[in-house]
Write a protein that holds these residues in place. Structure first.
Motif, mmCIF file in Angstrom:
data_model
loop_
_atom_site.group_PDB
_atom_site.id
_atom_site.type_symbol
_atom_site.label_atom_id
_atom_site.label_comp_id
_atom_site.label_asym_id
_atom_site.label_seq_id
_atom_site.Cartn_x
_atom_site.Cartn_y
_atom_site.Cartn_z
ATOM 1 N N HIS A 62 0.840 -1.199 0.000
ATOM 2 C CA HIS A 62 0.000 0.000 0.000
ATOM 3 C C HIS A 62 0.872 1.244 0.000
ATOM 4 C CE1 HIS A 62 -2.738 2.955 2.089
ATOM 5 N NE2 HIS A 62 -3.329 2.691 0.943
ATOM 6 N N CYS A 66 -2.767 5.633 -2.826
ATOM 7 C CA CYS A 66 -3.343 4.498 -3.550
ATOM 8 C C CYS A 66 -4.299 3.782 -2.601
ATOM 9 C CB CYS A 66 -2.250 3.561 -4.040
ATOM 10 S SG CYS A 66 -1.109 4.331 -5.189
ATOM 11 N N ASP A 67 -5.527 4.277 -2.525
ATOM 12 C CA ASP A 67 -6.473 3.794 -1.521
ATOM 13 C C ASP A 67 -7.568 2.895 -2.080
ATOM 14 O OD1 ASP A 67 -5.139 5.245 0.435
ATOM 15 O OD2 ASP A 67 -6.299 7.057 -0.007
ATOM 16 N N LYS A 69 -9.010 -0.573 -3.114
ATOM 17 C CA LYS A 69 -8.722 -1.966 -2.769
ATOM 18 C C LYS A 69 -9.222 -2.901 -3.865
ATOM 19 C CE LYS A 69 -9.144 -1.204 2.197
ATOM 20 N NZ LYS A 69 -9.852 -1.611 3.425
ATOM 21 N N ASN A 71 -10.102 -6.596 -4.730
ATOM 22 C CA ASN A 71 -10.464 -7.792 -3.988
ATOM 23 C C ASN A 71 -10.921 -8.869 -4.969
ATOM 24 O OD1 ASN A 71 -11.240 -9.563 -2.030
ATOM 25 N ND2 ASN A 71 -13.005 -8.406 -1.321
ATOM 26 N N PHE A 80 -13.056 -3.967 -7.384
ATOM 27 C CA PHE A 80 -12.336 -2.954 -6.613
ATOM 28 C C PHE A 80 -13.310 -2.091 -5.835
ATOM 29 C CE2 PHE A 80 -12.884 -0.854 -10.721
ATOM 30 C CZ PHE A 80 -13.246 0.438 -10.390
ATOM 31 N N TYR A 88 -16.012 -1.077 1.943
ATOM 32 C CA TYR A 88 -14.605 -0.679 1.814
ATOM 33 C C TYR A 88 -13.814 -1.000 3.089
ATOM 34 C CZ TYR A 88 -10.431 2.119 1.138
ATOM 35 O OH TYR A 88 -9.135 2.524 1.010
ATOM 36 N N ILE A 93 -6.991 -6.903 2.052
ATOM 37 C CA ILE A 93 -6.186 -7.244 0.886
ATOM 38 C C ILE A 93 -5.226 -8.368 1.250
ATOM 39 C CG2 ILE A 93 -4.504 -6.380 -0.801
ATOM 40 C CD1 ILE A 93 -7.318 -5.230 -1.090
ATOM 41 N N GLU A 99 -4.772 -10.263 -4.656
ATOM 42 C CA GLU A 99 -5.433 -8.989 -4.379
ATOM 43 C C GLU A 99 -4.387 -7.894 -4.282
ATOM 44 O OE1 GLU A 99 -9.178 -10.911 -1.970
ATOM 45 O OE2 GLU A 99 -7.553 -10.007 -0.831
ATOM 46 N N ARG A 100 -4.805 -6.645 -4.584
ATOM 47 C CA ARG A 100 -3.831 -5.568 -4.638
ATOM 48 C C ARG A 100 -4.465 -4.211 -4.425
ATOM 49 N NH1 ARG A 100 -2.382 -4.996 -10.951
ATOM 50 N NH2 ARG A 100 -1.769 -2.958 -10.233
ATOM 51 N N TRP A 101 -3.624 -3.190 -4.345
ATOM 52 C CA TRP A 101 -4.045 -1.802 -4.202
ATOM 53 C C TRP A 101 -3.929 -1.116 -5.562
ATOM 54 C CZ3 TRP A 101 -5.889 0.021 0.385
ATOM 55 C CH2 TRP A 101 -5.631 -0.746 1.524
ATOM 56 N N CYS A 103 -4.138 2.928 -7.523
ATOM 57 C CA CYS A 103 -4.054 4.377 -7.294
ATOM 58 C C CYS A 103 -5.199 5.130 -7.946
ATOM 59 C CB CYS A 103 -2.730 4.914 -7.808
ATOM 60 S SG CYS A 103 -1.307 4.229 -6.931
#
Length: 118
Positions: A62, A66-67, A69, A71, A80, A88, A93, A99-101, A103
């Motif tokens: 994270h 870049c908030d 998520k 999933n 996302f 949220y 994650i 799974e990733r973050w 931006c």
């Protein structure tokens, strides 16, 4: 008296739009042939634009700003969540599951993820 009209001599003028249509069709077909030949002759593979990644190349970490998520649910859908959506805060994650973050929403969409419905 009256005019004598010969049966074999009836001549009608062609509508103006028919010749225009015919010439446009030939022009379009010619341009299509030229562009197809040029495409085959060059034979370059154009790549899709690359989404900016973090410096490590792994988006599982994270970064500030870049908030969003990313999933993966039980059925394998890539979804996302943006801040303010209902689930949220409950979304966690797990990089081991893929799974990733993200931006931006555009970045998530470009990577193949869809926005959460709620």
């Amino acid at each position: 008296m009256g005019k004598i009209v010969h049966a074999g001599r009836t001549w009608r003028r062609r509508p103006w739009w028919r010749s225009l249509l015919r010439s446009r069709l030939l022009t379009v077909l010619g341009l299509l042939a030229i562009s197809s030949a040029a495409y085959v002759a060059v034979d370059e593979r154009h790549e899709l634009p690359r989404v900016h990644r973090s410096s490590t190349g792994n988006a599982a970490f994270h970064k500030s700003g870049c908030d969003i998520k990313g999933n993966i649910n039980e059925s394998g859908e890539h979804i996302f969540h943006v801040p303010g959506q209902e689930y949220y805060l409950a979304t966690r994650i797990d990089p081991a599951r893929g799974e990733r973050w993200f931006c931006s929403q555009w970045e998530a969409w470009w990577a193949g993820w869809r926005k959460a419905k709620v």
